[in-house]
Design a protein around this motif. Sequence first.
Motif, PDB file in Angstrom:
ATOM      1  N   LEU A 137       0.844  -1.197   0.000  1.00 29.79           N
ATOM      2  CA  LEU A 137       0.000   0.000   0.000  1.00 29.79           C
ATOM      3  C   LEU A 137       0.879   1.247   0.000  1.00 29.79           C
ATOM      4  O   LEU A 137       1.458   1.611   1.021  1.00 29.79           O
ATOM      5  CB  LEU A 137      -0.920  -0.023   1.217  1.00 29.79           C
ATOM      6  N   ARG A 138       0.963   1.913  -1.132  1.00 28.80           N
ATOM      7  CA  ARG A 138       1.839   3.073  -1.292  1.00 28.80           C
ATOM      8  C   ARG A 138       1.163   4.388  -0.936  1.00 28.80           C
ATOM      9  O   ARG A 138       1.821   5.425  -0.886  1.00 28.80           O
ATOM     10  CB  ARG A 138       2.353   3.139  -2.730  1.00 28.80           C
ATOM     11  N   THR A 139      -0.148   4.369  -0.712  1.00 30.53           N
ATOM     12  CA  THR A 139      -0.889   5.601  -0.440  1.00 30.53           C
ATOM     13  C   THR A 139      -1.482   5.550   0.958  1.00 30.53           C
ATOM     14  O   THR A 139      -2.067   4.537   1.352  1.00 30.53           O
ATOM     15  CB  THR A 139      -2.032   5.770  -1.464  1.00 30.53           C
ATOM     16  N   TRP A 150      -5.518   5.826  -5.125  1.00 21.99           N
ATOM     17  CA  TRP A 150      -4.618   5.011  -4.301  1.00 21.99           C
ATOM     18  C   TRP A 150      -3.674   4.196  -5.186  1.00 21.99           C
ATOM     19  O   TRP A 150      -4.057   3.659  -6.224  1.00 21.99           O
ATOM     20  CB  TRP A 150      -5.409   4.085  -3.397  1.00 21.99           C
ATOM     21  N   VAL A 151      -2.425   4.076  -4.740  1.00 18.94           N
ATOM     22  CA  VAL A 151      -1.389   3.345  -5.472  1.00 18.94           C
ATOM     23  C   VAL A 151      -1.033   2.081  -4.690  1.00 18.94           C
ATOM     24  O   VAL A 151      -0.719   2.151  -3.496  1.00 18.94           O
ATOM     25  CB  VAL A 151      -0.136   4.225  -5.671  1.00 18.94           C
ATOM     26  N   THR A 152      -1.067   0.942  -5.386  1.00 17.07           N
ATOM     27  CA  THR A 152      -0.749  -0.357  -4.777  1.00 17.07           C
ATOM     28  C   THR A 152       0.221  -1.086  -5.682  1.00 17.07           C
ATOM     29  O   THR A 152      -0.038  -1.251  -6.872  1.00 17.07           O
ATOM     30  CB  THR A 152      -2.029  -1.214  -4.602  1.00 17.07           C
ATOM     31  N   ASP A 153       1.359  -1.524  -5.120  1.00 18.77           N
ATOM     32  CA  ASP A 153       2.291  -2.364  -5.861  1.00 18.77           C
ATOM     33  C   ASP A 153       1.893  -3.823  -5.662  1.00 18.77           C
ATOM     34  O   ASP A 153       1.707  -4.274  -4.521  1.00 18.77           O
ATOM     35  CB  ASP A 153       3.724  -2.180  -5.360  1.00 18.77           C
ATOM     36  N   LEU A 154       1.745  -4.537  -6.768  1.00 19.42           N
ATOM     37  CA  LEU A 154       1.503  -5.978  -6.726  1.00 19.42           C
ATOM     38  C   LEU A 154       2.845  -6.656  -6.968  1.00 19.42           C
ATOM     39  O   LEU A 154       3.520  -6.367  -7.965  1.00 19.42           O
ATOM     40  CB  LEU A 154       0.503  -6.380  -7.812  1.00 19.42           C
ATOM     41  N   LEU A 155       3.235  -7.530  -6.061  1.00 18.76           N
ATOM     42  CA  LEU A 155       4.524  -8.237  -6.149  1.00 18.76           C
ATOM     43  C   LEU A 155       4.292  -9.733  -5.989  1.00 18.76           C
ATOM     44  O   LEU A 155       3.682 -10.173  -5.003  1.00 18.76           O
ATOM     45  CB  LEU A 155       5.473  -7.736  -5.066  1.00 18.76           C
TER      46      LEU A 155
END
Length: 160
Positions: A137-139, A150-155
């Motif tokens: 969760l980047r935001t 909202w910005v979310t990185d999927l890894l």
Amino acid sequence: MPSIVDRPAQRYVAERATLGIPEFPRIADRLPPLIGGVAAQGVVAGAPFFRYRVIHPGTRFTVEAGVPIEGGFTPEEPAFLGELPAGRYVLDTYVGAPDGLAAATESVLAWGAAEGVTWDRREGPDGDEWGCRLEVLRTNPREVPDPTRWVTDLLFRIAG
């Protein structure tokens, strides 16, 4: 477009639950107390995340709500310490409300299949067991209340 990145191992503190999508707030609501507990001990914390451990048949999963940490930390139960494994990961960044994350995840998995990626997962007795599958969760929703921003990185960790 997804990319492949190398990530070092990372210690974290988390809580775990097995639940369905309608119950997700139960685990998501554990992030603020985890962040507060880490901050109260003066420990440096990174961006909070959800780590999907098992994708059960249907719409249930075993997931951890976690916070990366640097330095010593002693959590209070039911929180525990863990470590995200080092390795190569597929990274894709999603911008939007949480209700679009399932489609974004499917897109990454389809991309991986087309590229011949072998995921760090195996079939277990309760469903797909993932070595490391994250939503970072980047935001901070307090700073950006509009969920469409909202910005979310999927890894997703690659096998090997």
